[in-house]
Design an enzyme around this catalytic site. Sequence first.
Site, PDB file in Angstrom:
ATOM      1  N   LYS A 115     -16.123 -28.300  -2.324  1.00 21.91           N
ATOM      2  CA  LYS A 115     -15.825 -27.515  -3.533  1.00 21.91           C
ATOM      3  C   LYS A 115     -16.245 -26.065  -3.392  1.00 21.91           C
ATOM      4  CE  LYS A 115     -15.182 -30.923  -7.107  1.00 21.91           C
ATOM      5  NZ  LYS A 115     -15.468 -31.360  -8.460  1.00 21.91           N
ATOM      6  N   LYS A 197      -7.645 -37.262  -0.848  1.00 26.88           N
ATOM      7  CA  LYS A 197      -7.746 -38.032  -2.105  1.00 26.88           C
ATOM      8  C   LYS A 197      -6.906 -37.393  -3.219  1.00 26.88           C
ATOM      9  CE  LYS A 197     -11.358 -36.659  -5.142  1.00 26.88           C
ATOM     10  NZ  LYS A 197     -12.299 -36.878  -6.168  1.00 26.88           N
ATOM     11  N   LYS A 200      -7.541 -34.402  -9.691  1.00 24.24           N
ATOM     12  CA  LYS A 200      -6.992 -33.729 -10.861  1.00 24.24           C
ATOM     13  C   LYS A 200      -6.806 -32.246 -10.604  1.00 24.24           C
ATOM     14  CE  LYS A 200     -10.749 -35.363 -13.875  1.00 24.24           C
ATOM     15  NZ  LYS A 200     -12.069 -35.051 -13.309  1.00 24.24           N
TER      16      LYS A 200
HETATM   17  P1  ATP Z   1     -11.888 -33.088  -9.356  1.00 23.23           P
HETATM   18  O1  ATP Z   1     -10.624 -33.228  -8.617  1.00 23.23           O
HETATM   19  O2  ATP Z   1     -11.840 -32.077 -10.464  1.00 23.23           O
HETATM   20  O3  ATP Z   1     -13.086 -32.980  -8.466  1.00 23.23           O
HETATM   21  P2  ATP Z   1     -11.803 -35.883  -9.739  1.00 23.23           P
HETATM   22  O4  ATP Z   1     -10.372 -36.212  -9.969  1.00 23.23           O
HETATM   23  O5  ATP Z   1     -12.407 -36.186  -8.433  1.00 23.23           O
HETATM   24  O6  ATP Z   1     -12.092 -34.389 -10.156  1.00 23.23           O
HETATM   25  P3  ATP Z   1     -14.065 -36.873 -11.243  1.00 23.23           P
HETATM   26  O7  ATP Z   1     -14.350 -36.561 -12.649  1.00 23.23           O
HETATM   27  O8  ATP Z   1     -14.874 -36.182 -10.215  1.00 23.23           O
HETATM   28  O9  ATP Z   1     -12.554 -36.624 -10.915  1.00 23.23           O
HETATM   29  O10 ATP Z   1     -14.128 -38.428 -11.016  1.00 23.23           O
HETATM   30  C1  ATP Z   1     -14.207 -39.382 -12.020  1.00 23.23           C
HETATM   31  C2  ATP Z   1     -14.225 -40.763 -11.420  1.00 23.23           C
HETATM   32  O11 ATP Z   1     -12.949 -41.050 -10.833  1.00 23.23           O
HETATM   33  C3  ATP Z   1     -15.256 -40.948 -10.305  1.00 23.23           C
HETATM   34  O12 ATP Z   1     -15.814 -42.250 -10.411  1.00 23.23           O
HETATM   35  C4  ATP Z   1     -14.454 -40.821  -9.061  1.00 23.23           C
HETATM   36  O13 ATP Z   1     -15.022 -41.511  -7.974  1.00 23.23           O
HETATM   37  C5  ATP Z   1     -13.129 -41.450  -9.490  1.00 23.23           C
HETATM   38  N1  ATP Z   1     -12.017 -40.927  -8.711  1.00 23.23           N
HETATM   39  C6  ATP Z   1     -11.626 -39.629  -8.655  1.00 23.23           C
HETATM   40  N2  ATP Z   1     -10.553 -39.494  -7.855  1.00 23.23           N
HETATM   41  C7  ATP Z   1     -10.265 -40.735  -7.389  1.00 23.23           C
HETATM   42  C8  ATP Z   1      -9.258 -41.246  -6.508  1.00 23.23           C
HETATM   43  N3  ATP Z   1      -8.353 -40.469  -5.958  1.00 23.23           N
HETATM   44  N4  ATP Z   1      -9.242 -42.576  -6.265  1.00 23.23           N
HETATM   45  C9  ATP Z   1     -10.165 -43.387  -6.835  1.00 23.23           C
HETATM   46  N5  ATP Z   1     -11.131 -42.965  -7.656  1.00 23.23           N
HETATM   47  C10 ATP Z   1     -11.198 -41.658  -7.943  1.00 23.23           C
END
Ligand code: ATP
Length: 333
Positions: A115, A197, A200
């Site tokens: 990040k 991965k 969002k």
């Molecule tokens: P950002 O992209 O802004 O870092 P993020 O999509 O990774 O955000 P978080 O709020 O960090 O979202 O994650 C919330 C939950 O969703 C966490 O438990 C994380 O492990 C899970 N998660 C996020 N992305 C994935 C993914 N691609 N597959 C499975 N689980 C996910």
Amino acid sequence: MKTIVSGIQPSGTLTLGNYLGAIKNFVTMQNEASDDDNIFIFIADLHALTVPQDPAALRKNVRSLAALYLACGLDPNKSTLFIQSEVTEHAEIGYLLQTITYIGELERMTQYKDKMQKQVAGVSSALLTYPVLMAGDILLYNADYVPVGEDQRQHLELTRNLAERFNSRFSDTFTVPKPLIAKVGAKIMSLQDPTKKMSKSDALEKASIFILDQENVIRKKIASAVTDSDGSIKFDPVNKPGISNLLSIYSCASNTSIEELVEKYKDSGYGEFKKDVADAVVNLLKPIQEKYNYYLNSKELDEILDNGRDKASYFARKTLSKMKRKMGIIRKK
Ligand code: ATP
Ligand code: LTN
């Protein structure tokens, strides 16, 4: 009796990855819990602030995530739902835990390293200390289990180390929590680059399916998902990351094992397979979207968040005062 704690950042529109990797498991755990279990699911707004946020958008995202939690099946009678910043003990425990955390431990975190490279206007010190705040979120409630996606494993490991360090320095205080990471769905990959991965914050809109995407958008995104030229439907994340990712999505969305799906599609082409994956995702998300619109505009939403804040505060206050007493942050013994 067991305690389960987890949270999600209101940093944008939630993806199918967030749903399959996190929320779906929160709901399953809630529905399997017994009456004396405690489940705390919160909106990690303090975490979202570790990178720049537009204040109006953040406010909207917090409300939207609360409505989404309810739409996905979290039940306020069984799970305590609250906004992290409204329980001020989170910020306080975050600071206290920083005093026993080494900078080197934080600099090693892969999410920090990823990040920080994306920050154009400077890297906030909160981005570095973020995993300590997260450890505080978990230890405040003495969680036994923390359901998260694969990307959070390293942060959970740090949380465990901090709990053990505190316990050995100041005597037994915190439960050492265990991560709960699903076998399938814990790492949903980008539809456009299945070695990355699904996130969002991906700049490429069609790389992610958002929980609130309309049916035609979902179908289009899945139809244009990157696959390979081999033509066979097999689960092989190294050589066939695109197809394997679609198999994981399909498996989670339809509660069917990957083996069953591979058998079912052994003579099919990618076009037919993708169409069925899209059907499964649309069927999964449609009822959630309908309920979401109801909750977003409902009066109940604020009541639920007020009650959640009060219940969480009660537990958080108790743990924090015990912790401070042990550290000598108390006027009289
Ligand atoms: P950002 O992209 O802004 O870092 P993020 O999509 O990774 O955000 P978080 O709020 O960090 O979202 O994650 C919330 C939950 O969703 C966490 O438990 C994380 O492990 C899970 N998660 C996020 N992305 C994935 C993914 N691609 N597959 C499975 N689980 C996910
Ligand atoms: N860092 C997590 C969100 C989060 C969390 C937590 C998850 C913040 N505090 C406590 C579980 C327990 C993320 O997914 N980015």
